[in-house]
Design an enzyme around this catalytic site. Structure first.
Site, PDB file in Angstrom:
ATOM      1  N   THR A 247      21.195 105.760 -57.311  1.00 63.52           N
ATOM      2  CA  THR A 247      20.954 105.065 -55.927  1.00 63.52           C
ATOM      3  C   THR A 247      22.229 105.307 -55.132  1.00 63.52           C
ATOM      4  OG1 THR A 247      20.816 102.895 -55.180  1.00 63.52           O
ATOM      5  CG2 THR A 247      21.747 103.110 -57.301  1.00 63.52           C
ATOM      6  N   ASP A 248      22.071 105.177 -53.707  1.00 68.39           N
ATOM      7  CA  ASP A 248      22.883 105.249 -52.921  1.00 68.39           C
ATOM      8  C   ASP A 248      23.875 103.950 -52.886  1.00 68.39           C
ATOM      9  OD1 ASP A 248      21.094 103.377 -51.479  1.00 68.39           O
ATOM     10  OD2 ASP A 248      20.951 104.137 -49.680  1.00 68.39           O
ATOM     11  N   GLU A 249      23.333 103.028 -53.607  1.00 69.36           N
ATOM     12  CA  GLU A 249      24.015 101.780 -53.773  1.00 69.36           C
ATOM     13  C   GLU A 249      25.576 101.739 -54.375  1.00 69.36           C
ATOM     14  OE1 GLU A 249      22.023  97.770 -54.528  1.00 69.36           O
ATOM     15  OE2 GLU A 249      20.326  98.565 -53.255  1.00 69.36           O
TER      16      GLU A 249
ATOM     17  N   TYR B   9      23.803  95.125 -59.988  1.00 69.00           N
ATOM     18  CA  TYR B   9      23.013  96.309 -59.958  1.00 69.00           C
ATOM     19  C   TYR B   9      23.475  97.613 -59.824  1.00 69.00           C
ATOM     20  CZ  TYR B   9      19.505  99.743 -58.533  1.00 69.00           C
ATOM     21  OH  TYR B   9      19.004 101.000 -58.239  1.00 69.00           O
ATOM     22  N   SER B  10      24.239  97.667 -58.819  1.00 68.64           N
ATOM     23  CA  SER B  10      24.939  98.980 -58.433  1.00 68.64           C
ATOM     24  C   SER B  10      26.020  99.249 -59.394  1.00 68.64           C
ATOM     25  CB  SER B  10      25.296  98.893 -57.037  1.00 68.64           C
ATOM     26  OG  SER B  10      26.277  97.634 -56.692  1.00 68.64           O
TER      27      SER B  10
ATOM     28  N   LYS C  15      24.570 100.751 -62.173  1.00 67.09           N
ATOM     29  CA  LYS C  15      24.050 102.203 -62.149  1.00 67.09           C
ATOM     30  C   LYS C  15      25.261 103.311 -61.871  1.00 67.09           C
ATOM     31  CE  LYS C  15      20.505 103.639 -61.219  1.00 67.09           C
ATOM     32  NZ  LYS C  15      19.262 104.095 -62.205  1.00 67.09           N
TER      33      LYS C  15
HETATM   34  P1  NAD Z   1      11.152  99.625 -61.220  1.00 69.44           P
HETATM   35  O1  NAD Z   1      11.929  98.456 -61.345  1.00 69.44           O
HETATM   36  O2  NAD Z   1       9.899  99.658 -60.323  1.00 69.44           O
HETATM   37  O3  NAD Z   1      10.642 100.261 -62.684  1.00 69.44           O
HETATM   38  C1  NAD Z   1      11.519 100.524 -63.886  1.00 69.44           C
HETATM   39  C2  NAD Z   1      10.827 101.114 -64.944  1.00 69.44           C
HETATM   40  O4  NAD Z   1      11.598 101.150 -66.004  1.00 69.44           O
HETATM   41  C3  NAD Z   1       9.475 100.127 -65.339  1.00 69.44           C
HETATM   42  O5  NAD Z   1       8.709 100.644 -65.485  1.00 69.44           O
HETATM   43  C4  NAD Z   1      10.353  99.081 -66.592  1.00 69.44           C
HETATM   44  O6  NAD Z   1       9.253  98.962 -67.454  1.00 69.44           O
HETATM   45  C5  NAD Z   1      11.202 100.598 -67.139  1.00 69.44           C
HETATM   46  N1  NAD Z   1      12.121 100.016 -68.207  1.00 69.44           N
HETATM   47  C6  NAD Z   1      13.042  99.241 -67.622  1.00 69.44           C
HETATM   48  N2  NAD Z   1      13.757  99.046 -68.741  1.00 69.44           N
HETATM   49  C7  NAD Z   1      13.535 100.174 -69.748  1.00 69.44           C
HETATM   50  C8  NAD Z   1      14.130 100.338 -70.847  1.00 69.44           C
HETATM   51  N3  NAD Z   1      15.211  99.745 -71.374  1.00 69.44           N
HETATM   52  N4  NAD Z   1      13.608 101.438 -71.482  1.00 69.44           N
HETATM   53  C9  NAD Z   1      12.429 101.896 -70.876  1.00 69.44           C
HETATM   54  N5  NAD Z   1      11.717 101.680 -69.937  1.00 69.44           N
HETATM   55  C10 NAD Z   1      12.475 100.706 -69.091  1.00 69.44           C
HETATM   56  O7  NAD Z   1      12.296 100.712 -60.578  1.00 69.44           O
HETATM   57  P2  NAD Z   1      11.889 101.832 -59.386  1.00 69.44           P
HETATM   58  O8  NAD Z   1      12.139 101.379 -58.095  1.00 69.44           O
HETATM   59  O9  NAD Z   1      10.881 102.782 -59.692  1.00 69.44           O
HETATM   60  O10 NAD Z   1      13.352 102.608 -59.701  1.00 69.44           O
HETATM   61  C11 NAD Z   1      13.441 103.753 -60.783  1.00 69.44           C
HETATM   62  C12 NAD Z   1      14.595 104.325 -60.757  1.00 69.44           C
HETATM   63  O11 NAD Z   1      15.172 104.829 -59.469  1.00 69.44           O
HETATM   64  C13 NAD Z   1      15.778 103.387 -61.111  1.00 69.44           C
HETATM   65  O12 NAD Z   1      16.829 104.059 -62.054  1.00 69.44           O
HETATM   66  C14 NAD Z   1      16.626 102.935 -59.729  1.00 69.44           C
HETATM   67  O13 NAD Z   1      17.833 102.553 -60.092  1.00 69.44           O
HETATM   68  C15 NAD Z   1      16.346 104.115 -58.934  1.00 69.44           C
HETATM   69  N6  NAD Z   1      16.456 104.060 -57.363  1.00 69.44           N
HETATM   70  C16 NAD Z   1      15.430 103.150 -57.047  1.00 69.44           C
HETATM   71  C17 NAD Z   1      15.281 103.120 -55.518  1.00 69.44           C
HETATM   72  C18 NAD Z   1      14.207 102.428 -54.810  1.00 69.44           C
HETATM   73  O14 NAD Z   1      14.257 102.139 -53.667  1.00 69.44           O
HETATM   74  N7  NAD Z   1      13.420 101.643 -55.448  1.00 69.44           N
HETATM   75  C19 NAD Z   1      16.105 103.701 -54.898  1.00 69.44           C
HETATM   76  C20 NAD Z   1      17.178 104.695 -55.434  1.00 69.44           C
HETATM   77  C21 NAD Z   1      17.091 104.727 -56.849  1.00 69.44           C
HETATM   78  O1  DAU Z   2      19.363 101.798 -51.608  1.00 73.66           O
HETATM   79  C1  DAU Z   2      18.458 101.953 -52.820  1.00 73.66           C
HETATM   80  C2  DAU Z   2      18.149 100.755 -53.512  1.00 73.66           C
HETATM   81  O2  DAU Z   2      17.138 100.135 -52.549  1.00 73.66           O
HETATM   82  C3  DAU Z   2      17.689 100.771 -54.987  1.00 73.66           C
HETATM   83  O3  DAU Z   2      18.782 101.270 -55.821  1.00 73.66           O
HETATM   84  C4  DAU Z   2      17.244  99.525 -55.391  1.00 73.66           C
HETATM   85  O4  DAU Z   2      16.463  99.888 -56.697  1.00 73.66           O
HETATM   86  C5  DAU Z   2      16.094  98.916 -54.730  1.00 73.66           C
HETATM   87  O5  DAU Z   2      15.643  97.786 -55.231  1.00 73.66           O
HETATM   88  C6  DAU Z   2      16.722  98.876 -53.077  1.00 73.66           C
HETATM   89  O6  DAU Z   2      17.594  97.664 -53.085  1.00 73.66           O
HETATM   90  P1  DAU Z   2      17.655  96.832 -51.862  1.00 73.66           P
HETATM   91  O7  DAU Z   2      18.282  95.500 -52.119  1.00 73.66           O
HETATM   92  O8  DAU Z   2      18.165  97.630 -50.677  1.00 73.66           O
HETATM   93  O9  DAU Z   2      16.283  96.541 -51.687  1.00 73.66           O
HETATM   94  P2  DAU Z   2      15.168  95.145 -51.494  1.00 73.66           P
HETATM   95  O10 DAU Z   2      13.700  95.591 -51.056  1.00 73.66           O
HETATM   96  O11 DAU Z   2      15.346  94.044 -52.439  1.00 73.66           O
HETATM   97  O12 DAU Z   2      15.988  94.635 -50.090  1.00 73.66           O
HETATM   98  C7  DAU Z   2      15.864  95.454 -48.879  1.00 73.66           C
HETATM   99  C8  DAU Z   2      16.696  94.598 -47.856  1.00 73.66           C
HETATM  100  O13 DAU Z   2      16.076  93.531 -47.536  1.00 73.66           O
HETATM  101  C9  DAU Z   2      17.992  94.169 -48.376  1.00 73.66           C
HETATM  102  O14 DAU Z   2      18.884  94.085 -47.241  1.00 73.66           O
HETATM  103  C10 DAU Z   2      17.683  92.882 -48.749  1.00 73.66           C
HETATM  104  C11 DAU Z   2      16.696  92.352 -47.637  1.00 73.66           C
HETATM  105  N1  DAU Z   2      15.459  91.285 -48.287  1.00 73.66           N
HETATM  106  C12 DAU Z   2      14.917  91.389 -49.513  1.00 73.66           C
HETATM  107  C13 DAU Z   2      13.972  90.697 -50.002  1.00 73.66           C
HETATM  108  C14 DAU Z   2      13.400  90.682 -51.310  1.00 73.66           C
HETATM  109  C15 DAU Z   2      15.223  90.237 -47.526  1.00 73.66           C
HETATM  110  O15 DAU Z   2      15.662  90.036 -46.331  1.00 73.66           O
HETATM  111  N2  DAU Z   2      14.258  89.351 -47.879  1.00 73.66           N
HETATM  112  C16 DAU Z   2      13.816  89.521 -49.200  1.00 73.66           C
HETATM  113  O16 DAU Z   2      12.812  88.584 -49.519  1.00 73.66           O
END
Ligand code: NAD
Ligand code: DAU
Length: 354
Positions: free
Chosen positions: A132-134, A158-159, A162
């Site tokens: 992630t960019d975080e 979280y970050s 990661k």
């Molecule tokens: P998500 O939370 O939707 O899905 C995570 C999946 O991993 C789930 O299916 C969960 O059951 C599985 N999991 C969790 N712990 C596990 C374990 N110990 N063993 C096996 N499976 C396990 O997450 P996402 O949003 O799909 O993100 C996927 C990956 O991408 C993560 O590594 C996250 O850090 C990264 N990422 C997410 C975003 C975003 O915006 N969502 C952006 C950049 C990077």
């Molecule tokens: O940048 C990549 C990341 O983006 C990933 O690594 C993470 O897994 C993913 O969850 C996401 O993280 P954020 O914290 O940016 O995503 P989230 O959707 O939780 O929140 C986006 C923005 O919105 C953040 O600034 C917090 C804000 N927010 C979020 C929620 C859930 C609100 O203002 N209200 C809310 O209820």
């Protein structure tokens, strides 16, 4: 064949669907099925022999080596993680367990498997770690976007977890020669996104007549990428990335949260107007901010474009319209993910915010 871990989550499920649309190469999908894992997201693959699901934890030091020995994958794409920043603030331990210890155990299992391959198979093998960019921390408004050389400054549990996993992956290349690649991506959005995250939460709450909770002043900036574009970037990095390198992936779509929520409301006003004909923006509420809330993320995605020719296909306007339409068309999926534990989480995260 390839292994995908976390393939029942948001991005992992989109990746598996995308991969099997583009390839006939089979996928073994390894997922622990935490609250975020949902096999309904893969329902269209029912009966498709190219997809095998294995219910396992990436940290399982017995089952993962057995699966590796049985299926002999040529590549592993590691999506499995705890992914929600707010949950990491409430209960960080799961994040350390899966993102740090789990990744470490997975790397150890993979190192043992890879060490026994013949020289050609070893050279062809790939371990792609999805990050992630975080990990880069927070940017001021006028600072340049994150390049791959930006220093790591993670601010949430979280970050930080990661970042730790990224460092472990890097060290397995440097020390053992494991053929790894890492991608650091910005915020994804699109189908099958669990409604604990901003965009799906806003759509789901708006349609349910609930408030749309904006943390703090809503001026935090994220760089949004349509999930299918993330999938194509990962495919490209597995195919042509330079071993040991990291690639930043982003959509060139920096937007403040408040603008995102207004856009979602405007689309819903058009596609599913409220009965009283008022705008969904009436439901917006400003609530207590997230602890340690990062102000701005922005990805400089020039390296992956220059070296691998990858660019996002979707603009934010096209991607967000598709996303809102997908949620309107998939109300059953939405209803089924709003289980008791989901409602407990909503209570935990929002009840105490003024
Ligand atoms: P998500 O939370 O939707 O899905 C995570 C999946 O991993 C789930 O299916 C969960 O059951 C599985 N999991 C969790 N712990 C596990 C374990 N110990 N063993 C096996 N499976 C396990 O997450 P996402 O949003 O799909 O993100 C996927 C990956 O991408 C993560 O590594 C996250 O850090 C990264 N990422 C997410 C975003 C975003 O915006 N969502 C952006 C950049 C990077
Ligand atoms: O940048 C990549 C990341 O983006 C990933 O690594 C993470 O897994 C993913 O969850 C996401 O993280 P954020 O914290 O940016 O995503 P989230 O959707 O939780 O929140 C986006 C923005 O919105 C953040 O600034 C917090 C804000 N927010 C979020 C929620 C859930 C609100 O203002 N209200 C809310 O209820």
């Amino acid at each position: 064949m390839i292994f995908v871990t976390g393939g029942a989550g948001f991005i992992g499920a989109n990746f598996v669907l995308d991969w099997l649309q583009e390839h006939d190469e089979p996928v073994v999908n390894i997922d622990k099925l935490t609250y975020a894992g949902n096999l309904e997201s893969l329902a269209t693959l029912k009966g498709d022999s190219r997809h095998t699901f294995a219910h396992a934890d990436i940290g399982d030091t017995v089952l993962i080596p057995e699966l590796l020995a049985k299926y002999q994958p040529r590549a592993i794409i590691n999506f499995a993680a705890e992914s929600h920043v707010d949950r990491s603030i409430h209960s960080p331990e799961d994040f350390i367990q899966t993102n740090v210890v789990g990744t470490f155990n997975l790397l150890e299992s993979v190192r043992a498997y890879w060490g026994k391959l013949d020289e050609q198979e070893k050279a062809d093998f790939r371990f792609l770690h999805v990050s992630t960019d975080e990990v880069y921390g927070s940017l001021a408004k006028d600072e340049p976007a994150f390049t791959e050389l930006h220093q790591y400054e993670p601010n949430s549990p979280y970050s930080a977890s990661k970042a730790a996993s990224d460092h472990l992956v890097r060290s397995y290349h440097h020390t053992y020669g494991l053929p790894v690649l890492t991608t650091n991506c910005s915020n994804n959005y699109g189908p099958y996104h669990f409604p604990e995250k901003l965009i799906p939460l806003m759509i789901v709450n708006a349609l349910a007549g609930k408030s749309l909770p904006i943390y703090g002043d809503g001026q935090q900036i994220r760089d949004w990428l349509y999930v299918k574009d993330h999938c194509s970037a990962i495919r490209r990095v597995v195919e042509a990335g330079t071993l040991g390198e990291t690639y930043n992936v982003g959509g060139w779509n920096e937007k403040p949260n408040i603008e995102i929520v207004h856009t979602v409301c405007a689309l819903l006003d058009e596609l599913r107007p409220r009965d009283d004909k008022k705008s969904y923006t009436e439901q917006i509420t400003f609530v207590t901010d997230r602890l340690g809330h990062d102000r701005r993320y922005a990805i400089d995605a020039r390296k992956i474009e220059r070296e691998l020719g990858w660019k996002p296909a979707e603009t934010f306007d096209t991607g967000i319209r598709k996303t809102v339409q997908w949620y309107l068309d998939n109300q059953e999926w939405v209803a089924n993910v709003q289980s008791g534990s989901y409602r407990d989480w909503v209570e935990t995260n929002y009840a105490g915010r003024s």
